[in-house]
Write an enzyme that holds these catalytic residues in place. Structure first.
Site, PDB file in Angstrom:
ATOM      1  N   LYS A 294       0.824  -1.212   0.000  1.00 19.09           N
ATOM      2  CA  LYS A 294       0.000   0.000   0.000  1.00 19.09           C
ATOM      3  C   LYS A 294       0.857   1.261   0.000  1.00 19.09           C
ATOM      4  CE  LYS A 294      -1.496   2.069   3.650  1.00 19.09           C
ATOM      5  NZ  LYS A 294      -2.175   2.500   4.900  1.00 19.09           N
ATOM      6  N   ASN A 295       1.879   1.300   0.861  1.00 21.21           N
ATOM      7  CA  ASN A 295       2.670   2.524   0.998  1.00 21.21           C
ATOM      8  C   ASN A 295       3.408   2.879  -0.285  1.00 21.21           C
ATOM      9  OD1 ASN A 295       1.813   2.865   3.624  1.00 21.21           O
ATOM     10  ND2 ASN A 295       3.593   1.867   4.528  1.00 21.21           N
TER      11      ASN A 295
ATOM     12  N   ARG B 173      -4.851   9.991   4.126  1.00 15.01           N
ATOM     13  CA  ARG B 173      -3.531  10.506   4.501  1.00 15.01           C
ATOM     14  C   ARG B 173      -2.558  10.529   3.323  1.00 15.01           C
ATOM     15  NH1 ARG B 173      -1.082  12.249   8.786  1.00 15.01           N
ATOM     16  NH2 ARG B 173       1.177  12.268   8.818  1.00 15.01           N
TER      17      ARG B 173
ATOM     18  N   ASP C 100      -4.857   6.670   9.859  1.00 14.51           N
ATOM     19  CA  ASP C 100      -4.878   5.990  11.146  1.00 14.51           C
ATOM     20  C   ASP C 100      -4.244   6.848  12.233  1.00 14.51           C
ATOM     21  OD1 ASP C 100      -5.962   3.774   9.902  1.00 14.51           O
ATOM     22  OD2 ASP C 100      -3.994   2.955   9.412  1.00 14.51           O
TER      23      ASP C 100
END
Length: 277
Positions: free
Chosen positions: A22-23, A97, A121
């Site tokens: 994901k990152n 984010r 988060d």
């Protein structure tokens, strides 16, 4: 309330295919804004944050096409710059984010950006100083619009410089790198993050025509170029997911086959679990 009921004492077997990281996906998708040409990205994970960013790119006027499972093309030929200042855009940024990494590409290519405080988060301190200070060092100006609760960033033209990051932030380094590749002159970044996902971003940008040196080290040197071009990129598997699968096999004394793990990028993870066994 949802719950998991786990019954122990069973051996596991079979093949597991980890999803893309994901990152890395969030960084790579944002980086497609740096060129007007088409960028194809493989192994994009089918998860909420990534899907929300892909939809946000569509809303921004980027041409997005799903070619296969996990494979998308992005073409940011003529993004809607008016939408990038709309309340709808700011609202969507506030819930994602990863949207903070839009700043570098937008300021570098379009000379302005507006973004609300990003969500995400709540996992402790997640400050944005590294992002803002780094891009300010390149010549951008930041102001906070209290009425709209949004940051306004502008730059007539970014200029290369040297900087020492106070924190080796992965997303902060990524944002600064994406801004610096189109800046005039040379940018030197000390205490840069050097994790595999950041390396992947730098390698993709170099294939697009950027000139980034020192990849995989804490010292990056970036020679600015006038424009970037299209490319093709494959996202690494999620290393945390791979490590979890390895731990699951070790703890249950099972034999599992984990495919497409990009072993050379796993660092000490395999050796650590080998010693546990």
């Amino acid at each position: 309330m949802a719950s998991f009921v786990i019954e122990g004492g069973h051996s596991l077997s079979g093949d597991i295919h980890p999803q893309g990281a994901k990152n890395e996906a969030l960084q790579i998708i944002c980086a497609t804004l740096l060129t007007a040409e088409e960028v194809t990205v493989h192994n994009i994970p089918d998860i909420l944050d990534v899907n929300n960013l892909i939809q946000l790119m569509r809303d921004m006027g980027v041409s997005v096409s799903k070619k296969d499972i996990g494979t998308y093309t992005f073409k940011a030929e003529k993004p809607d710059l008016n939408y990038l200042e709309s309340d709808e855009f700011l609202k969507k940024c506030s819930s994602l984010r990863g949207s903070v990494m839009l700043i570098g590409p937008m300021v570098a290519r379009f000379h302005k950006a507006m973004i609300s405080k990003p969500g995400g988060d709540k996992i402790g301190r997640r400050r944005l100083d590294t992002h803002f200070v780094g891009i300010q060092n390149l010549g951008a100006s930041f102001s906070y619009n209290t009425e709209r609760e949004a940051y306004e960033i502008s730059a007539d033209g970014l200029k290369g410089t040297y900087m020492l990051l106070d924190e080796a932030s992965v997303t902060g380094t990524a944002n600064i790198v994406m801004a610096a590749v189109l800046a005039k002159g040379t940018t030197t970044i000390y205490n840069a993050a050097c994790e595999p996902y950041l390396q992947q971003l730098c390698k993709m940008l170099n294939r697009m025509g950027a000139k980034i040196h020192g990849i995989a080290s804490n010292l990056l040197t970036i020679e600015g170029v006038d424009e970037l071009h299209g490319t093709e990129h494959t996202i690494l598997p999620d290393m945390i997911e791979v490590g979890s699968f390895i731990g699951m096999a070790a703890m249950t004394q099972s034999e599992l086959t984990i495919k497409n793990v990009s072993y050379e990028n796993l660092g000490i993870i395999p050796e650590s679990f080998r010693r546990l066994g």
